[in-house]
Design an enzyme around this catalytic site. Structure first.
Site, short mmCIF file in Angstrom:
data_model
loop_
_atom_site.label_atom_id
_atom_site.label_comp_id
_atom_site.label_asym_id
_atom_site.label_seq_id
_atom_site.Cartn_x
_atom_site.Cartn_y
_atom_site.Cartn_z
N HIS A 61 0.86 -1.18 0.00
CA HIS A 61 0.00 0.00 0.00
C HIS A 61 0.90 1.23 0.00
O HIS A 61 2.13 1.13 0.06
CB HIS A 61 -0.95 -0.01 1.20
N HIS A 63 1.24 3.89 2.12
CA HIS A 63 1.60 4.66 3.31
C HIS A 63 3.12 4.89 3.31
O HIS A 63 3.89 4.05 2.84
CB HIS A 63 1.18 3.93 4.58
N ASP A 65 5.57 4.67 5.38
CA ASP A 65 6.54 3.74 5.95
C ASP A 65 6.78 2.53 5.06
O ASP A 65 7.63 1.70 5.35
CB ASP A 65 6.11 3.29 7.36
N HIS A 66 6.06 2.47 3.93
CA HIS A 66 6.25 1.36 2.99
C HIS A 66 6.79 1.84 1.63
O HIS A 66 7.13 0.99 0.80
CB HIS A 66 4.95 0.61 2.79
#
Length: 429
Positions: A61, A63, A65-66
């Site tokens: 996804h 977000h 932090d990814h």
């Protein structure tokens, strides 16, 4: 040999010795990157893992932090003289945000293509092996359009995010009006002629030219080589929608090996040895010799394809009933465990994550063989201290740390050897 390396095991916030989410699956020199959080490429340097041979980046996804490590990694790939195009798998609706990232990357010597997947997995997908089929070549994994599901890969969801460096400007290729009207019947090879991600079997003329026995081949008339339509591929990728605050995918990877070639059968059928390699590569063979017509299928001399390895990656989600089928019997499940104990369950429900117990029970329900836990909240400073707790719910559990490498230890027991390259004194994010 399969190898799993963790470039980052943190969720939301990095810590002094913990980067954000990213893992690498390696097999015989080719790599798949699972998410690309901040600090990914620095961790890959610590792991001595190259950038150029990453064939696919799977984004669960969008977000931060990814994905915050993505622009830097893409630039580094270009500086490393990458020429093979890169495939990114992402959830539906990712184009606008990814396009903004590309503005930071600038022009490169390789193309970047995106396949958006809606994650509409059904159990029957496992029996058809997977909606996205890939063939391993000397240049990495290539998409088999003939064996992939056209509902999954078509002109509506596959696009060029960044074309190869052809001028001073970075340009993105948009979908032509005709293709937009009928994406399912638009040939992607024609729409993206510069893309080198599509698998193309060698032409019969090229195969014959490469044969060490080409002089003897001249004795055979009307020699014809036709690709077998159902020849097995090397990797199938499935995606299933997860339950998070934004569109989120879980990924499943099933690796196969073509069936064993039987020289005894080939000799019994009277097949000239110079044709054996053609049949091994999945070609249907026909020719005329001494006035008689002959025809052979690769299936006559090859055994059934063999399943080698399966891995699933599920993060940033609540446990789902449908995952029991999606994750069914994989050799390894990499799963988030954002929170440790059940006193954090209200937070897990609110933020759509899992506790350690929930992740373990989901693995047990799917009868997976090994579970590696990752994606830990910043409040969970030492997740490895909860290993015995995790194993009380799922015996074959492991706790990943940054720079950990997992390699098979005992295939029969489905155990993995966990090797740490992290040194407290010199590893800081």
């Amino acid at each position: 040999m399969f190898k799993i390396e963790f470039a980052g095991t943190g969720g939301a916030l990095p810590l002094k010795n913990r980067n954000l989410s990213s893992a690498v699956l390696s097999y015989d020199g080719r790599k798949l990157l699972l998410d690309c959080g901040e600090g990914t490429q620095k961790s890959l340097l610590h792991l001595h893992t190259g950038f150029v041979n990453i064939d696919i980046i799977c984004l669960s996804h969008l977000h931060g932090d990814h994905i915050f490590g993505l622009p830097g990694l893409l630039c580094t790939m270009g500086m490393a003289k990458r020429t093979n195009d890169l495939l990114i798998l992402a959830p539906k609706g990712s184009r606008n945000l990814l396009s903004q990232f590309i503005c930071l990357v600038g022009r490169q010597s390789y193309g970047i293509y995106v396949l958006e997947m809606d994650g509409s997995f059904t159990p029957s997908d496992l029996y058809s092996r997977g909606p996205l089929a890939l063939v391993r070549t000397s240049d990495g994994y290539k998409i088999s359009l003939a064996l992939s599901d056209p509902k999954v890969i078509n002109a509506a969801g596959f696009y060029c995010l960044l074309s190869k460096k052809t001028d001073e400007l970075c340009k993105s290729v948009d979908l032509p009006p005709a293709a937009a009207q009928d994406p399912a019947n638009t040939k992607l090879e024609a729409l993206f002629p510069e893309c080198n991600l599509f698998y193309q079997q060698q032409t019969p003329a090229a195969l014959q030219k490469q044969s060490r026995l080409q002089k003897q081949l001249s004795r055979y008339e009307n020699l014809s080589l036709t690709p077998e339509p159902d020849f097995p591929v090397d990797l199938y990728i499935n995606a299933a929608a997860q339950k998070h605050s934004v569109p989120c995918l879980g990924f499943r990877f099933d690796f196969y090996q073509s069936g064993k070639f039987s020289s005894n059968k080939a000799m019994a059928l009277g097949i000239f040895q110079g044709f054996w390699s053609f049949l091994q590569q999945g070609y249907h063979l026909s020719y005329r010799y001494k006035g008689q017509d002959y025809e052979f299928s690769s299936h006559e001399v090859l055994g059934p394809s063999r399943h080698k390895f399966s891995l699933a990656y599920v993060t940033d989600t609540r446990p789902l009933a449908c995952n029991s089928e999606f994750l069914r019997a994989v050799e390894v499940l990499i799963s988030e465990s954002n929170y440790a104990l059940e006193d954090k369950l209200p937070l897990a429900v609110k933020n759509r994550h899992m506790t350690m117990k929930e992740a373990c029970l989901q693995a047990a329900n799917a009868q997976v063989k090994a579970l590696i836990l990752t994606h830990f909240s910043a409040s969970l400073i030492e997740p490895e201290t909860y290993l015995d707790y995790a194993r009380s719910f799922f015996k074959n559990s492991y706790i990943a740390r940054d720079l950990d490498t997992f390699i098979p230890a005992d295939a029969a027991q489905a155990t993995w050897q966990q090797i740490s390259a992290q040194k407290e004194a010199d590893y800081e994010c």
